[in-house]
Scaffold this active site. Structure first.
Site, PDB file in Angstrom:
ATOM      1  N   SER A   1     -48.684  93.728  58.858  1.00 16.40           N
ATOM      2  CA  SER A   1     -48.607  92.682  57.836  1.00 16.40           C
ATOM      3  C   SER A   1     -47.282  92.775  57.103  1.00 16.40           C
ATOM      4  O   SER A   1     -46.982  93.790  56.468  1.00 16.40           O
ATOM      5  CB  SER A   1     -49.767  92.841  56.848  1.00 16.40           C
TER       6      SER A   1
ATOM      7  N   HIS B   1     -48.458  89.619  61.285  1.00 20.03           N
ATOM      8  CA  HIS B   1     -49.371  88.992  60.322  1.00 20.03           C
ATOM      9  C   HIS B   1     -48.580  88.560  59.086  1.00 20.03           C
ATOM     10  O   HIS B   1     -47.838  89.357  58.502  1.00 20.03           O
ATOM     11  CB  HIS B   1     -50.449  90.010  59.959  1.00 20.03           C
TER      12      HIS B   1
ATOM     13  N   ASP C   1     -48.890  86.878  55.337  1.00 19.33           N
ATOM     14  CA  ASP C   1     -49.803  86.548  54.242  1.00 19.33           C
ATOM     15  C   ASP C   1     -49.171  85.548  53.282  1.00 19.33           C
ATOM     16  O   ASP C   1     -48.245  85.889  52.543  1.00 19.33           O
ATOM     17  CB  ASP C   1     -50.127  87.821  53.456  1.00 19.33           C
TER      18      ASP C   1
ATOM     19  N   MET D   1     -49.623  83.518  49.950  1.00 22.89           N
ATOM     20  CA  MET D   1     -50.445  83.551  48.723  1.00 22.89           C
ATOM     21  C   MET D   1     -49.851  82.598  47.703  1.00 22.89           C
ATOM     22  O   MET D   1     -48.634  82.598  47.490  1.00 22.89           O
ATOM     23  CB  MET D   1     -50.453  84.950  48.127  1.00 22.89           C
TER      24      MET D   1
ATOM     25  N   HIS E   1     -51.895  83.953  57.716  1.00 27.16           N
ATOM     26  CA  HIS E   1     -53.123  84.098  56.924  1.00 27.16           C
ATOM     27  C   HIS E   1     -52.907  83.360  55.600  1.00 27.16           C
ATOM     28  O   HIS E   1     -52.158  83.824  54.742  1.00 27.16           O
ATOM     29  CB  HIS E   1     -53.366  85.601  56.712  1.00 27.16           C
TER      30      HIS E   1
ATOM     31  N   MET F   1     -53.879  82.356  52.100  1.00 26.93           N
ATOM     32  CA  MET F   1     -54.721  82.629  50.925  1.00 26.93           C
ATOM     33  C   MET F   1     -54.290  81.635  49.861  1.00 26.93           C
ATOM     34  O   MET F   1     -53.626  81.973  48.871  1.00 26.93           O
ATOM     35  CB  MET F   1     -54.512  84.087  50.469  1.00 26.93           C
TER      36      MET F   1
ATOM     37  N   MET G   1     -62.008  90.229  55.908  1.00 24.32           N
ATOM     38  CA  MET G   1     -61.224  90.925  54.882  1.00 24.32           C
ATOM     39  C   MET G   1     -61.958  92.210  54.508  1.00 24.32           C
ATOM     40  O   MET G   1     -63.134  92.176  54.131  1.00 24.32           O
ATOM     41  CB  MET G   1     -61.055  90.052  53.636  1.00 24.32           C
TER      42      MET G   1
ATOM     43  N   GLY H   1     -51.487  94.233  48.995  1.00 19.00           N
ATOM     44  CA  GLY H   1     -51.487  95.253  50.026  1.00 19.00           C
ATOM     45  C   GLY H   1     -51.803  96.607  49.382  1.00 19.00           C
ATOM     46  O   GLY H   1     -51.896  96.719  48.157  1.00 19.00           O
TER      47      GLY H   1
ATOM     48  N   ASP I   1     -58.679  93.022  58.235  1.00 19.26           N
ATOM     49  CA  ASP I   1     -57.477  93.019  57.404  1.00 19.26           C
ATOM     50  C   ASP I   1     -57.737  93.671  56.044  1.00 19.26           C
ATOM     51  O   ASP I   1     -58.559  93.189  55.266  1.00 19.26           O
ATOM     52  CB  ASP I   1     -57.056  91.546  57.217  1.00 19.26           C
TER      53      ASP I   1
ATOM     54  N   GLY J   1     -56.470  97.727  54.223  1.00 16.82           N
ATOM     55  CA  GLY J   1     -56.729  99.171  54.217  1.00 16.82           C
ATOM     56  C   GLY J   1     -56.952  99.762  55.597  1.00 16.82           C
ATOM     57  O   GLY J   1     -57.540 100.852  55.725  1.00 16.82           O
TER      58      GLY J   1
ATOM     59  N   SER K   1     -49.427  98.576  54.818  1.00 17.67           N
ATOM     60  CA  SER K   1     -48.793  99.817  54.361  1.00 17.67           C
ATOM     61  C   SER K   1     -48.875 100.946  55.373  1.00 17.67           C
ATOM     62  O   SER K   1     -47.962 101.772  55.439  1.00 17.67           O
ATOM     63  CB  SER K   1     -49.372 100.246  53.013  1.00 17.67           C
TER      64      SER K   1
HETATM   65  C1  DX5 Z   1     -54.286  91.328  51.566  1.00 16.27           C
HETATM   66  C2  DX5 Z   1     -53.571  90.848  52.817  1.00 16.27           C
HETATM   67  C3  DX5 Z   1     -53.369  91.905  53.834  1.00 16.27           C
HETATM   68  C4  DX5 Z   1     -52.473  93.040  53.375  1.00 16.27           C
HETATM   69  C5  DX5 Z   1     -52.889  94.285  54.117  1.00 16.27           C
HETATM   70  O1  DX5 Z   1     -54.602  90.236  50.777  1.00 16.27           O
HETATM   71  O2  DX5 Z   1     -54.314  89.817  53.444  1.00 16.27           O
HETATM   72  O3  DX5 Z   1     -52.872  91.369  55.057  1.00 16.27           O
HETATM   73  O4  DX5 Z   1     -51.117  92.808  53.602  1.00 16.27           O
HETATM   74  O5  DX5 Z   1     -52.170  95.357  53.618  1.00 16.27           O
HETATM   75  P1  DX5 Z   1     -52.710  96.852  53.715  1.00 16.27           P
HETATM   76  O6  DX5 Z   1     -52.819  97.172  55.167  1.00 16.27           O
HETATM   77  O7  DX5 Z   1     -51.662  97.624  53.008  1.00 16.27           O
HETATM   78  O8  DX5 Z   1     -54.058  96.896  53.042  1.00 16.27           O
HETATM   79 ZN    ZN Z   2     -53.733  89.168  55.502  1.00 12.54          ZN
END
Ligand code: DX5
Ligand code: ZN
Length: 236
Positions: free
Chosen positions: A25, A48, A50, A52, A81, A83, A152, A159, A190, A192, A213
């Site tokens: 991501s 990936h 994101d 937002m 993705h 959001m 999710m 992240g 997606d 953690g 991460s």
């Molecule tokens: C959270 C995002 C994820 C995020 C994952 O809202 O949709 O894609 O970047 O990051 P990690 O792997 O650090 O949880």
């Molecule tokens: Zn995501």
């Protein structure tokens, strides 16, 4: 259009042997040096992205402008993705770029079936994302129409959060549903995701592991990708 679908489907075969597919991501990348960051994750299967909007989630990341720039310097298929509220306003622009999959958020509400149809008509794979608090049952009516379900495993917006293990039964239910109904949507997980939990997530039925991460924050991103993939495969 057809070429990009074939490209993604060829890479993302439904064969167990190919699972899991790793999707770093970009949210966790160093934004002052994206070109270098993209090179570090070349061995992954997807990228990936994101998006937002600060409304659907309490954070703002990037939008089509950055995705367009990224698409010019990576060969990885792009997994967007969304959001955002009102995802329909972006679908047309994204589809013109080299984007392979567009996932909208179930909880953004509105005309979800219409948006999914719009994404598919534009030539991209259409996904639906489910927050940790959204049940398997609430999405069943949409399952015949989607190409991908994004589970999710953290609350969307940031992240670096910890994986919520209580989502594992939902992954299993989706996996059982597609077996029982002969459906072929991808299951992506997606939030953690790291080399320690990759095994149980794949065992539950996930095909795609999104990891921010645990890939970008590592010194050796290639090794991190390899380890997530290897540990995921170990439970097939
Ligand atoms: C959270 C995002 C994820 C995020 C994952 O809202 O949709 O894609 O970047 O990051 P990690 O792997 O650090 O949880
Ligand atoms: Zn995501």
């Amino acid at each position: 259009m057809v070429a990009r679908l074939t490209n993604l489907l060829t890479r993302l075969g439904q064969k167990d042997l190919d699972r899991p597919f790793i999707a770093p991501s970009l949210l966790a990348a160093d934004f002052t040096d994206l070109k270098t960051e993209l090179k570090r994750v070349e061995s992954a299967d997807l990228l990936h992205l994101d998006v937002m909007d600060g409304v659907f989630v309490p954070n703002i990341s990037f939008g089509p402008l950055v995705i367009d720039a990224v698409s010019k310097v990576t060969k990885l298929p792009l997994d967007v993705h969304l959001m955002v509220q009102n995802p329909e306003i972006m679908i047309g622009d994204l589809a013109k770029m080299k984007v392979q999959a567009i996932t909208i958020s179930f909880e953004s509400g509105g005309h979800l079936h219409r948006h999914i149809t719009q994404i598919k008509k534009s030539g991209c794979l259409a996904g639906i994302a489910l927050n940790p608090g959204t049940s398997f049952e609430s999405v069943v009516a949409l399952l015949p129409f989607v190409d991908l379900v994004l589970v999710m495993s953290v609350n969307p917006g940031f992240g670096g959060q910890s994986f919520i293990p209580e989502v594992l039964p939902k992954i299993r239910m989706l996996h059982n549903y597609r077996k029982d109904h002969d459906k072929h949507f991808f299951i992506s997980v997606d939030g953690g995701v790291n080399e320690k939990n990759a095994g149980v997530i794949v065992q539950a039925g996930a095909d795609i592991l999104v990891s921010g991460s645990a890939v970008f924050n590592q010194k050796d991103a290639t090794l991190a990708i390899d380890n997530i993939r290897k540990n995921g495969k170990s439970r097939l």
